[in-house]
Motif scaffolding. Sequence first.
Motif, PDB file in Angstrom:
ATOM      1  N   PRO A 213      18.919   1.316  39.312  1.00  0.00           N
ATOM      2  CA  PRO A 213      17.962   0.883  39.192  1.00  0.00           C
ATOM      3  C   PRO A 213      17.754   0.621  40.888  1.00  0.00           C
ATOM      4  CG  PRO A 213      19.616  -0.696  39.105  1.00  0.00           C
ATOM      5  CD  PRO A 213      19.791   0.285  38.624  1.00  0.00           C
ATOM      6  N   PHE A 214      19.075   1.399  41.608  1.00  0.00           N
ATOM      7  CA  PHE A 214      18.676   0.903  42.862  1.00  0.00           C
ATOM      8  C   PHE A 214      18.140   2.309  43.660  1.00  0.00           C
ATOM      9  CE2 PHE A 214      22.759   2.313  40.314  1.00  0.00           C
ATOM     10  CZ  PHE A 214      22.741   3.612  40.097  1.00  0.00           C
ATOM     11  N   TYR A 215      17.803   3.596  43.223  1.00  0.00           N
ATOM     12  CA  TYR A 215      16.772   4.218  43.821  1.00  0.00           C
ATOM     13  C   TYR A 215      15.509   3.650  43.757  1.00  0.00           C
ATOM     14  CZ  TYR A 215      20.485   7.015  42.907  1.00  0.00           C
ATOM     15  OH  TYR A 215      22.269   8.500  43.061  1.00  0.00           O
TER      16      TYR A 215
ATOM     17  N   LEU B 229      20.670  -6.064  44.143  1.00  0.00           N
ATOM     18  CA  LEU B 229      20.940  -7.085  42.414  1.00  0.00           C
ATOM     19  C   LEU B 229      22.133  -5.612  42.360  1.00  0.00           C
ATOM     20  CD1 LEU B 229      19.772  -8.543  40.571  1.00  0.00           C
ATOM     21  CD2 LEU B 229      18.465  -7.246  38.679  1.00  0.00           C
ATOM     22  N   CYS B 230      21.782  -4.732  42.168  1.00  0.00           N
ATOM     23  CA  CYS B 230      23.288  -3.899  41.759  1.00  0.00           C
ATOM     24  C   CYS B 230      24.506  -4.272  42.106  1.00  0.00           C
ATOM     25  CB  CYS B 230      22.673  -2.750  41.129  1.00  0.00           C
ATOM     26  SG  CYS B 230      23.986  -1.906  40.357  1.00  0.00           S
ATOM     27  N   CYS B 231      24.214  -4.322  43.530  1.00  0.00           N
ATOM     28  CA  CYS B 231      25.470  -4.344  44.307  1.00  0.00           C
ATOM     29  C   CYS B 231      26.106  -6.002  43.809  1.00  0.00           C
ATOM     30  CB  CYS B 231      25.852  -4.565  46.021  1.00  0.00           C
ATOM     31  SG  CYS B 231      25.295  -2.388  46.548  1.00  0.00           S
ATOM     32  N   GLU B 232      25.131  -7.030  43.533  1.00  0.00           N
ATOM     33  CA  GLU B 232      25.480  -8.521  44.006  1.00  0.00           C
ATOM     34  C   GLU B 232      26.410  -8.470  42.118  1.00  0.00           C
ATOM     35  OE1 GLU B 232      22.378 -11.111  44.444  1.00  0.00           O
ATOM     36  OE2 GLU B 232      22.552 -12.034  43.020  1.00  0.00           O
TER      37      GLU B 232
ATOM     38  N   ARG C  53      26.995  -5.939  40.038  1.00  0.00           N
ATOM     39  CA  ARG C  53      28.599  -5.507  40.247  1.00  0.00           C
ATOM     40  C   ARG C  53      29.947  -5.030  41.295  1.00  0.00           C
ATOM     41  NH1 ARG C  53      28.027  -1.081  36.780  1.00  0.00           N
ATOM     42  NH2 ARG C  53      25.706  -0.415  35.811  1.00  0.00           N
ATOM     43  N   LYS C  54      29.845  -5.627  42.275  1.00  0.00           N
ATOM     44  CA  LYS C  54      30.600  -5.839  43.562  1.00  0.00           C
ATOM     45  C   LYS C  54      29.915  -7.568  43.844  1.00  0.00           C
ATOM     46  CE  LYS C  54      30.087  -2.131  45.562  1.00  0.00           C
ATOM     47  NZ  LYS C  54      29.596  -1.466  46.911  1.00  0.00           N
ATOM     48  N   VAL C  55      29.256  -8.244  44.341  1.00  0.00           N
ATOM     49  CA  VAL C  55      29.672  -9.082  44.573  1.00  0.00           C
ATOM     50  C   VAL C  55      29.907 -10.559  43.999  1.00  0.00           C
ATOM     51  CG1 VAL C  55      27.809 -11.431  46.494  1.00  0.00           C
ATOM     52  CG2 VAL C  55      27.879  -9.004  46.852  1.00  0.00           C
TER      53      VAL C  55
ATOM     54  N   GLY D 140      31.924   4.332  47.622  1.00  0.00           N
ATOM     55  CA  GLY D 140      31.932   3.601  46.963  1.00  0.00           C
ATOM     56  C   GLY D 140      31.460   4.166  45.972  1.00  0.00           C
ATOM     57  N   CYS D 141      30.537   3.681  44.710  1.00  0.00           N
ATOM     58  CA  CYS D 141      30.080   3.957  43.515  1.00  0.00           C
ATOM     59  C   CYS D 141      29.239   4.867  43.869  1.00  0.00           C
ATOM     60  CB  CYS D 141      28.871   3.568  43.272  1.00  0.00           C
ATOM     61  SG  CYS D 141      29.639   1.849  43.250  1.00  0.00           S
ATOM     62  N   ALA D 142      29.433   6.357  42.829  1.00  0.00           N
ATOM     63  CA  ALA D 142      29.483   7.789  42.671  1.00  0.00           C
ATOM     64  C   ALA D 142      27.727   7.539  42.852  1.00  0.00           C
ATOM     65  CB  ALA D 142      29.406   7.745  40.930  1.00  0.00           C
ATOM     66  N   PRO D 143      26.900   6.947  42.316  1.00  0.00           N
ATOM     67  CA  PRO D 143      25.476   7.576  42.169  1.00  0.00           C
ATOM     68  C   PRO D 143      24.813   7.542  43.779  1.00  0.00           C
ATOM     69  CG  PRO D 143      25.904   5.942  40.760  1.00  0.00           C
ATOM     70  CD  PRO D 143      27.057   5.857  41.265  1.00  0.00           C
ATOM     71  N   CYS D 144      25.915   6.148  44.623  1.00  0.00           N
ATOM     72  CA  CYS D 144      25.564   5.883  45.477  1.00  0.00           C
ATOM     73  C   CYS D 144      25.925   6.719  46.998  1.00  0.00           C
ATOM     74  CB  CYS D 144      24.764   4.770  45.852  1.00  0.00           C
ATOM     75  SG  CYS D 144      24.410   3.641  44.384  1.00  0.00           S
TER      76      CYS D 144
ATOM     77  N   ARG E 289      26.527   6.258  52.150  1.00  0.00           N
ATOM     78  CA  ARG E 289      26.360   5.458  51.996  1.00  0.00           C
ATOM     79  C   ARG E 289      24.902   4.985  51.192  1.00  0.00           C
ATOM     80  NH1 ARG E 289      31.084   2.809  51.455  1.00  0.00           N
ATOM     81  NH2 ARG E 289      30.295   1.436  49.652  1.00  0.00           N
ATOM     82  N   TRP E 290      24.168   5.120  50.486  1.00  0.00           N
ATOM     83  CA  TRP E 290      22.159   4.897  50.238  1.00  0.00           C
ATOM     84  C   TRP E 290      21.566   5.808  50.630  1.00  0.00           C
ATOM     85  CZ3 TRP E 290      26.580   0.209  51.655  1.00  0.00           C
ATOM     86  CH2 TRP E 290      26.431  -0.332  50.300  1.00  0.00           C
ATOM     87  N   TRP E 291      21.717   6.897  50.674  1.00  0.00           N
ATOM     88  CA  TRP E 291      21.426   7.634  51.249  1.00  0.00           C
ATOM     89  C   TRP E 291      19.913   7.435  51.759  1.00  0.00           C
ATOM     90  CZ3 TRP E 291      23.370   9.065  47.171  1.00  0.00           C
ATOM     91  CH2 TRP E 291      22.673   9.572  45.777  1.00  0.00           C
TER      92      TRP E 291
HETATM   93 FE1  SF4 Z   1      25.329  -0.127  42.097  1.00  0.00          FE
HETATM   94 FE2  SF4 Z   1      27.515   0.752  43.320  1.00  0.00          FE
HETATM   95 FE3  SF4 Z   1      25.304   0.981  44.234  1.00  0.00          FE
HETATM   96 FE4  SF4 Z   1      25.924  -0.238  44.702  1.00  0.00          FE
HETATM   97  S1  SF4 Z   1      26.700   0.550  45.459  1.00  0.00           S
HETATM   98  S2  SF4 Z   1      23.799   0.082  43.869  1.00  0.00           S
HETATM   99  S3  SF4 Z   1      26.475  -1.826  42.917  1.00  0.00           S
HETATM  100  S4  SF4 Z   1      26.247   1.600  42.083  1.00  0.00           S
END
Ligand code: SF4
Length: 262
Positions: free
Chosen positions: A120-122, A130-133, A135-137, A214-218, A232-234
Amino acid sequence: MVQTKDARTSKLIPPLEEVKALAAQFEGKAPEDIIRWTFDRFGGRAAFCTSLQSGGMVILDMLHKVDPSARVFTIDTGRLPQETYDLIDRARERYDMPIEVYSPDHQELSTMVEKHGVNPFYRSYSLRLLCCEIRKVNPLNRVLAEMDAWVTGLMRTQSSTRANVQKIELDDAHGGIVKLNPLADWDSKQVWDYIRENDVPYNALYDKGYTSIGCAPCTRAIRPGEDERAGRWWWERGMPKECGIHLSPRRNGNATKAGAKE
Ligand code: SF4
């Protein structure tokens, strides 16, 4: 240290005035001294939280020398690069210290994936948050609910949102517990000098141009001239490069936003 009892949590929370005085004292202290103070003071009510990035590996090495019985934990978001999973095992072997691994809540994850898909992050900043919340927060919050203090690898040089990090502060985002940032006044060169001088294991992605992991897709490697956290979140433009775990420390008597959200 004189302590007061926090009515909401029944935890022993040092008063802000004392934390401010300690922040001034700690400014001239070496990271090892701050790490030693933390675990002498809080024992098993303190833990080092690490995503095993370069600064985190420096602290882990120092912690192993200062107090190998100290608690260390990481959050496995479920989307980490294979290189990070490999490093968790290499770090366990090298230091012979248990590294606690915490995961997202299965139900929260299922609900998000059913509603928004697996990536969903893209699609929007709010879905990324929401994803960071989830999966991480949230996993971090559950661990810190049991703590009186936590240690991080934050450095002022990492980004503008971290420029005012103190070596000790009260963390309003986590019930006012104590947050220690022993490398606050270090920079990347000091970190890598320490890693090489002490043969500290590090994430193999750093050898492929990554500077923050951080996470692979981000996460991607940075390009020449980009800042340390640009990978990060490029795809986001103008948003803070933060995930939300380093919010609202109390530094000078006022609650502040360290980074609106990661
Ligand atoms: Fe989700 Fe990890 Fe990307 Fe945050 S960094 S949006 S937790 S996949």
